[in-house]
Design a protein around this motif. Structure first.
Motif, PDB file in Angstrom:
ATOM      1  N   PRO A  68     -20.908 -15.709  87.270  1.00  0.00           N
ATOM      2  CA  PRO A  68     -21.643 -15.807  85.799  1.00  0.00           C
ATOM      3  C   PRO A  68     -21.433 -16.780  84.913  1.00  0.00           C
ATOM      4  O   PRO A  68     -20.068 -16.769  84.811  1.00  0.00           O
ATOM      5  CB  PRO A  68     -21.508 -14.314  85.312  1.00  0.00           C
ATOM      6  CG  PRO A  68     -21.286 -13.336  86.557  1.00  0.00           C
ATOM      7  CD  PRO A  68     -20.621 -14.384  87.345  1.00  0.00           C
ATOM      8  N   VAL A  69     -22.229 -17.405  84.337  1.00  0.00           N
ATOM      9  CA  VAL A  69     -21.886 -18.470  83.178  1.00  0.00           C
ATOM     10  C   VAL A  69     -21.956 -17.579  81.651  1.00  0.00           C
ATOM     11  O   VAL A  69     -22.740 -17.033  81.519  1.00  0.00           O
ATOM     12  CB  VAL A  69     -22.930 -19.352  83.329  1.00  0.00           C
ATOM     13  CG1 VAL A  69     -22.683 -20.521  82.425  1.00  0.00           C
ATOM     14  CG2 VAL A  69     -22.775 -20.113  84.604  1.00  0.00           C
ATOM     15  N   ALA A  70     -21.133 -18.203  80.968  1.00  0.00           N
ATOM     16  CA  ALA A  70     -21.017 -17.814  79.510  1.00  0.00           C
ATOM     17  C   ALA A  70     -22.305 -18.159  78.867  1.00  0.00           C
ATOM     18  O   ALA A  70     -22.997 -19.088  79.012  1.00  0.00           O
ATOM     19  CB  ALA A  70     -19.576 -18.324  78.897  1.00  0.00           C
ATOM     20  N   ASP A  71     -22.496 -17.429  77.730  1.00  0.00           N
ATOM     21  CA  ASP A  71     -23.874 -17.554  76.948  1.00  0.00           C
ATOM     22  C   ASP A  71     -23.416 -18.211  75.793  1.00  0.00           C
ATOM     23  O   ASP A  71     -24.407 -18.681  75.098  1.00  0.00           O
ATOM     24  CB  ASP A  71     -24.438 -16.173  76.562  1.00  0.00           C
ATOM     25  CG  ASP A  71     -24.774 -15.290  77.560  1.00  0.00           C
ATOM     26  OD1 ASP A  71     -25.275 -15.970  78.657  1.00  0.00           O
ATOM     27  OD2 ASP A  71     -25.089 -14.197  77.513  1.00  0.00           O
ATOM     28  N   THR A 100     -21.645 -25.999  68.953  1.00  0.00           N
ATOM     29  CA  THR A 100     -21.672 -24.852  69.792  1.00  0.00           C
ATOM     30  C   THR A 100     -23.015 -24.021  69.845  1.00  0.00           C
ATOM     31  O   THR A 100     -23.739 -24.114  68.986  1.00  0.00           O
ATOM     32  CB  THR A 100     -20.812 -23.744  69.307  1.00  0.00           C
ATOM     33  OG1 THR A 100     -19.482 -24.477  69.393  1.00  0.00           O
ATOM     34  CG2 THR A 100     -20.641 -22.539  70.160  1.00  0.00           C
ATOM     35  N   VAL A 101     -23.346 -24.054  71.314  1.00  0.00           N
ATOM     36  CA  VAL A 101     -24.739 -23.518  71.527  1.00  0.00           C
ATOM     37  C   VAL A 101     -24.550 -21.968  71.888  1.00  0.00           C
ATOM     38  O   VAL A 101     -23.721 -21.619  72.612  1.00  0.00           O
ATOM     39  CB  VAL A 101     -25.613 -24.267  72.615  1.00  0.00           C
ATOM     40  CG1 VAL A 101     -25.887 -25.641  72.070  1.00  0.00           C
ATOM     41  CG2 VAL A 101     -24.813 -24.338  73.879  1.00  0.00           C
ATOM     42  N   ARG A 102     -25.759 -21.133  71.679  1.00  0.00           N
ATOM     43  CA  ARG A 102     -25.514 -19.786  71.718  1.00  0.00           C
ATOM     44  C   ARG A 102     -26.788 -19.258  72.210  1.00  0.00           C
ATOM     45  O   ARG A 102     -27.994 -19.376  71.534  1.00  0.00           O
ATOM     46  CB  ARG A 102     -25.053 -18.971  70.648  1.00  0.00           C
ATOM     47  CG  ARG A 102     -23.624 -19.233  70.178  1.00  0.00           C
ATOM     48  CD  ARG A 102     -23.548 -18.396  68.675  1.00  0.00           C
ATOM     49  NE  ARG A 102     -21.998 -18.913  68.319  1.00  0.00           N
ATOM     50  CZ  ARG A 102     -22.075 -19.976  67.455  1.00  0.00           C
ATOM     51  NH1 ARG A 102     -23.184 -20.624  67.188  1.00  0.00           N
ATOM     52  NH2 ARG A 102     -20.862 -20.422  66.988  1.00  0.00           N
ATOM     53  N   TRP A 248     -23.765 -24.844  78.098  1.00  0.00           N
ATOM     54  CA  TRP A 248     -24.792 -25.901  77.546  1.00  0.00           C
ATOM     55  C   TRP A 248     -26.124 -25.917  78.395  1.00  0.00           C
ATOM     56  O   TRP A 248     -27.280 -25.879  77.953  1.00  0.00           O
ATOM     57  CB  TRP A 248     -24.138 -27.017  77.128  1.00  0.00           C
ATOM     58  CG  TRP A 248     -25.083 -28.126  76.446  1.00  0.00           C
ATOM     59  CD1 TRP A 248     -25.432 -28.268  75.136  1.00  0.00           C
ATOM     60  CD2 TRP A 248     -25.310 -29.580  77.099  1.00  0.00           C
ATOM     61  NE1 TRP A 248     -26.040 -29.126  74.926  1.00  0.00           N
ATOM     62  CE2 TRP A 248     -25.961 -30.322  76.014  1.00  0.00           C
ATOM     63  CE3 TRP A 248     -25.102 -30.178  78.204  1.00  0.00           C
ATOM     64  CZ2 TRP A 248     -26.404 -31.530  76.198  1.00  0.00           C
ATOM     65  CZ3 TRP A 248     -25.575 -31.436  78.437  1.00  0.00           C
ATOM     66  CH2 TRP A 248     -26.258 -32.022  77.164  1.00  0.00           C
ATOM     67  N   VAL A 249     -25.858 -26.215  79.856  1.00  0.00           N
ATOM     68  CA  VAL A 249     -27.017 -26.366  80.536  1.00  0.00           C
ATOM     69  C   VAL A 249     -27.738 -24.976  80.800  1.00  0.00           C
ATOM     70  O   VAL A 249     -29.205 -24.968  80.810  1.00  0.00           O
ATOM     71  CB  VAL A 249     -26.342 -26.422  82.095  1.00  0.00           C
ATOM     72  CG1 VAL A 249     -27.682 -26.538  83.050  1.00  0.00           C
ATOM     73  CG2 VAL A 249     -25.643 -27.763  82.135  1.00  0.00           C
ATOM     74  N   LYS A 250     -27.226 -23.880  80.488  1.00  0.00           N
ATOM     75  CA  LYS A 250     -27.851 -22.641  80.676  1.00  0.00           C
ATOM     76  C   LYS A 250     -28.627 -22.396  79.381  1.00  0.00           C
ATOM     77  O   LYS A 250     -29.738 -22.163  79.428  1.00  0.00           O
ATOM     78  CB  LYS A 250     -26.809 -21.258  80.633  1.00  0.00           C
ATOM     79  CG  LYS A 250     -27.319 -19.870  80.770  1.00  0.00           C
ATOM     80  CD  LYS A 250     -26.289 -18.906  80.823  1.00  0.00           C
ATOM     81  CE  LYS A 250     -26.612 -17.783  80.939  1.00  0.00           C
ATOM     82  NZ  LYS A 250     -25.689 -16.577  80.826  1.00  0.00           N
ATOM     83  N   TYR A 251     -28.183 -22.966  78.088  1.00  0.00           N
ATOM     84  CA  TYR A 251     -28.868 -22.670  76.921  1.00  0.00           C
ATOM     85  C   TYR A 251     -30.004 -23.536  77.018  1.00  0.00           C
ATOM     86  O   TYR A 251     -31.343 -23.150  76.588  1.00  0.00           O
ATOM     87  CB  TYR A 251     -27.785 -23.334  75.929  1.00  0.00           C
ATOM     88  CG  TYR A 251     -28.451 -23.393  74.498  1.00  0.00           C
ATOM     89  CD1 TYR A 251     -28.411 -22.232  73.527  1.00  0.00           C
ATOM     90  CD2 TYR A 251     -29.003 -24.628  74.107  1.00  0.00           C
ATOM     91  CE1 TYR A 251     -29.034 -22.248  72.395  1.00  0.00           C
ATOM     92  CE2 TYR A 251     -29.735 -24.658  72.642  1.00  0.00           C
ATOM     93  CZ  TYR A 251     -29.827 -23.524  72.069  1.00  0.00           C
ATOM     94  OH  TYR A 251     -30.311 -23.480  70.689  1.00  0.00           O
ATOM     95  N   THR A 252     -29.996 -24.746  77.386  1.00  0.00           N
ATOM     96  CA  THR A 252     -31.027 -25.670  77.695  1.00  0.00           C
ATOM     97  C   THR A 252     -32.079 -25.463  78.507  1.00  0.00           C
ATOM     98  O   THR A 252     -33.221 -25.491  78.268  1.00  0.00           O
ATOM     99  CB  THR A 252     -30.491 -27.057  78.217  1.00  0.00           C
ATOM    100  OG1 THR A 252     -29.523 -27.738  77.474  1.00  0.00           O
ATOM    101  CG2 THR A 252     -31.551 -28.311  78.077  1.00  0.00           C
ATOM    102  N   THR A 253     -31.707 -24.699  79.411  1.00  0.00           N
ATOM    103  CA  THR A 253     -32.626 -24.118  80.637  1.00  0.00           C
ATOM    104  C   THR A 253     -33.564 -22.822  79.944  1.00  0.00           C
ATOM    105  O   THR A 253     -34.751 -22.881  80.054  1.00  0.00           O
ATOM    106  CB  THR A 253     -32.047 -23.620  81.746  1.00  0.00           C
ATOM    107  OG1 THR A 253     -31.246 -24.741  82.432  1.00  0.00           O
ATOM    108  CG2 THR A 253     -32.951 -22.943  82.829  1.00  0.00           C
TER     109      THR A 253
END
Length: 296
Positions: A68-71, A100-102, A248-253
């Motif tokens: 799992p990737v952090a949020d 920082t992105v969340r 960051w990639v997860k956030y962007t997606t």
């Protein structure tokens, strides 16, 4: 004493000697067989242990890749809060402040995709060159085709100072590989722009040139590191191993999904989505050129 003077053995003595010799030979043979069985047994044990170790390493590696990737996480140097990296003339990259992105800050995806997608930060600022924003996925074959067809035009206009090109790599197609390759490749690209921004464009080109087939494991982390080095970037080994920009990639997606992006490539020119509405039948190079002409 010569053999002729040796005492002659009786028949019973010769028989006993022959039996003793046979016994010694048999015992030696049994010892050899026992030793061989032990060696074979230990060899099998060693082979089984080796197989177990290899399987454990593979499983551990896959668990790490699919963990799992952090949020929440940092943006890379030169990456913005929309998940993008903006290229100017001659591979110059727009600088950006650390942030920082969340994922928790994002709205939910719409139940029905909007007829018109509005991408955040996709419009050029006043007095700036035309802004082209590309939502891409590094395992997406249509994205590779788009790059093959239009990259030369985009690079030429960019080097002339007429446009800025912003890549926003997504993890949309992680399910199309066995190792979340889309997100791994996007993270590696983020590592490159953080360490060596002037090599970002070249690294993106390399990722598309060596694009793996959908359904495969994709390019390994070791080879992604090597590709970055071959492009002339500083080492990204620690960054890749730590998955530094995977949040960051997860956030962007998820941000792309939240605004209604449903596939890749999705392309905007000064905020207007190409391939939709009036532009549905307009070749992309003409669409961009029209925006450039409108700014003259």
């Amino acid at each position: 004493m010569s053999p002729a003077n040796e005492p002659r053995q009786s028949k019973s003595e010769r028989t006993a000697a022959a039996r003793e010799k046979a016994r010694e030979i048999r015992e030696a043979q049994l010892k050899r067989e026992k030793r061989n069985k032990l060696l074979i047994g230990w060899g099998i044990v060693a082979a089984v242990v080796a197989i177990i170790v290899v399987v454990a390493l593979v499983v551990t590696s896959n668990i790490q890749k699919n963990a799992p990737v952090a949020d929440e996480g940092p943006t890379p140097a030169n990456g913005n809060v929309y998940g993008g990296v903006t290229l100017l003339a001659n591979s110059e990259v727009v600088k950006s402040d650390p942030a920082t992105v969340r994922v928790a800050d994002l709205p939910s995806a719409p139940a029905t995709p909007p007829a018109q997608v509005t991408a955040p930060g996709a419009e050029a600022e006043a007095g700036k060159p035309v802004k082209v924003v590309l939502y891409i996925d590094f395992i997406c074959p249509v994205c590779k085709d788009f790059e093959a067809k239009y990259n030369e035009t985009l690079t030429s206009l960019r080097n002339e100072g007429k446009i800025a090109v912003e890549y926003r790599p997504l993890g949309f197609l992680d399910s199309r590989s066995t190792t979340n390759y889309s997100s791994r490749a996007a993270n590696a690209a983020a590592c490159v722009v953080n360490e060596s921004p002037e090599k970002y464009a070249e690294f993106v080109d390399a990722l598309f040139a060596k694009q793996p087939a959908e359904g495969s494991a994709g390019i390994s982390d070791a080879d992604l590191k090597k590709m970055a080095t071959e492009a002339g970037a500083k080492s990204i080994d620690a960054c890749v191993d730590a998955k530094t920009y995977r949040p960051w990639v997860k956030y962007t997606t998820q941000q792309a999904t939240a605004v209604g992006v449903t596939g890749t490539p999705t392309v905007f020119v000064d905020g207007k989505q190409w391939g939709q509405g009036d532009s549905a039948k307009t070749p992309f190079d003409q669409f961009v050129q029209a925006a450039v002409d409108a700014k003259k």
